[in-house]
Scaffold this motif. Structure first.
Motif, PDB file in Angstrom:
ATOM      1  N   VAL A  44     -24.000  41.690 -19.761  1.00 55.79           N
ATOM      2  CA  VAL A  44     -24.754  40.573 -19.935  1.00 55.79           C
ATOM      3  C   VAL A  44     -26.212  41.287 -19.351  1.00 55.79           C
ATOM      4  N   VAL A  45     -27.189  41.111 -20.516  1.00 52.22           N
ATOM      5  CA  VAL A  45     -28.473  41.505 -20.107  1.00 52.22           C
ATOM      6  C   VAL A  45     -29.390  40.358 -19.735  1.00 52.22           C
ATOM      7  N   LYS A  46     -29.498  39.107 -20.383  1.00 52.01           N
ATOM      8  CA  LYS A  46     -30.177  37.899 -20.106  1.00 52.01           C
ATOM      9  C   LYS A  46     -29.405  36.873 -20.526  1.00 52.01           C
ATOM     10  N   THR A  47     -29.618  35.850 -19.927  1.00 52.36           N
ATOM     11  CA  THR A  47     -28.810  34.720 -20.312  1.00 52.36           C
ATOM     12  C   THR A  47     -29.909  33.471 -20.653  1.00 52.36           C
ATOM     13  N   PHE A  48     -29.421  32.450 -21.656  1.00 51.84           N
ATOM     14  CA  PHE A  48     -30.381  31.538 -22.253  1.00 51.84           C
ATOM     15  C   PHE A  48     -29.412  30.427 -22.125  1.00 51.84           C
ATOM     16  N   ASP A  49     -29.633  29.720 -20.927  1.00 47.18           N
ATOM     17  CA  ASP A  49     -28.571  28.517 -20.663  1.00 47.18           C
ATOM     18  C   ASP A  49     -28.905  27.444 -21.464  1.00 47.18           C
ATOM     19  N   ASP A  50     -30.035  27.114 -21.627  1.00 50.24           N
ATOM     20  CA  ASP A  50     -30.441  25.830 -22.484  1.00 50.24           C
ATOM     21  C   ASP A  50     -30.813  26.358 -23.905  1.00 50.24           C
ATOM     22  N   GLY A  54     -35.270  29.734 -31.785  1.00 52.50           N
ATOM     23  CA  GLY A  54     -34.218  30.104 -32.709  1.00 52.50           C
ATOM     24  C   GLY A  54     -32.914  29.793 -32.675  1.00 52.50           C
ATOM     25  N   ARG A  55     -32.292  29.885 -31.499  1.00 53.10           N
ATOM     26  CA  ARG A  55     -30.850  29.554 -31.083  1.00 53.10           C
ATOM     27  C   ARG A  55     -30.873  28.198 -30.207  1.00 53.10           C
ATOM     28  N   GLU A  56     -30.535  27.225 -30.835  1.00 51.74           N
ATOM     29  CA  GLU A  56     -30.600  26.009 -30.033  1.00 51.74           C
ATOM     30  C   GLU A  56     -29.322  25.783 -29.209  1.00 51.74           C
ATOM     31  N   PHE A  57     -28.583  26.656 -28.739  1.00 49.81           N
ATOM     32  CA  PHE A  57     -27.475  26.517 -27.865  1.00 49.81           C
ATOM     33  C   PHE A  57     -27.483  27.584 -26.781  1.00 49.81           C
ATOM     34  N   GLY A  58     -26.631  27.605 -25.959  1.00 54.96           N
ATOM     35  CA  GLY A  58     -26.610  28.249 -24.690  1.00 54.96           C
ATOM     36  C   GLY A  58     -26.041  29.591 -25.221  1.00 54.96           C
ATOM     37  N   ARG A  92     -26.538  42.588 -28.907  1.00 52.86           N
ATOM     38  CA  ARG A  92     -26.766  41.281 -29.982  1.00 52.86           C
ATOM     39  C   ARG A  92     -26.607  39.996 -28.792  1.00 52.86           C
ATOM     40  N   TYR A  93     -27.039  38.869 -29.577  1.00 51.00           N
ATOM     41  CA  TYR A  93     -26.856  37.689 -29.102  1.00 51.00           C
ATOM     42  C   TYR A  93     -25.730  36.968 -29.160  1.00 51.00           C
ATOM     43  N   VAL A  94     -24.853  36.307 -28.365  1.00 52.77           N
ATOM     44  CA  VAL A  94     -23.893  35.885 -28.176  1.00 52.77           C
ATOM     45  C   VAL A  94     -23.434  34.337 -27.606  1.00 52.77           C
ATOM     46  N   ASN A  95     -23.076  33.479 -28.399  1.00 49.58           N
ATOM     47  CA  ASN A  95     -22.806  32.182 -27.826  1.00 49.58           C
ATOM     48  C   ASN A  95     -22.090  32.267 -26.631  1.00 49.58           C
TER      49      ASN A  95
END
Length: 166
Positions: A44-50, A54-58, A92-95
């Motif tokens: 994991v490089v970076k988390t987007f909890d909220d 562009g991606r409205e999911f964690g 890549r980005y992953v849900n």
């Protein structure tokens, strides 16, 4: 702000959603569960909890290993050893729903945040450049991990470079 929970008529306040701690942090080794890289390991490089615009999911930004290095024997030549010890990375980005965290961390060992960022992921050239940098870092760490096996922190790195057997 309260929510109804259960048959007994118990109401919980809105704070119940944040009770569980966030353990998927940068440096955590995860397994990807869906898609092209299902069964592959990543960091994991970076988390987007909220979520993000562009991606409205964690979701998380991960850098992983698409092709793990293979076993090497004494009888192999230098050219064959070089080919078998190469690491093919992906970025890549992953849900959150499509990853499974492991107990391993590689925080101090591998510093990816400076090379893999949102700006780099926004364009094809940026992704290509980020992948090249990740490959350099992974190659360097793999060659070091083979020589130094005593440190506590190298367990995560060794796990990352092993092919997942199941």
């Amino acid at each position: 702000n309260a929510e109804y929970m259960g048959k007994e008529g118990v109401f919980l306040l809105g704070a119940h959603k944040d009770v569980m701690g966030k353990f998927i942090k940068p440096g955590r080794v995860v397994l990807l569960l869906n898609g092209r890289f299902a069964g592959k390991k990543a960091v994991v490089v970076k988390t987007f909890d909220d979520g993000s615009k562009g991606r409205e999911f964690g979701h998380v930004l991960v850098a992983g290993i698409a092709k793990a290095p293979l076993r090497v024997t004494k009888s192999m030549g230098k050219k064959k050893i070089a080919k078998r010890t190469t690491v093919k990375p992906f970025v890549r980005y992953v849900n959150f729903n499509h990853i499974m965290p492991t107990r391993y961390l590689v925080t101090g060992d591998i510093e990816l945040k400076s090379h893999v960022s949102d700006e780099a992921m926004s364009s094809a050239d940026g992704r290509k450049g980020a992948k090249k940098e990740v490959k350099k870092i992974f190659q360097e760490k793999y060659s070091k991990a083979k020589t130094e096996k005593t440190e506590k922190n190298t367990a995560g790195v060794q796990f990352l470079f092993k092919k997942l057997r199941f």
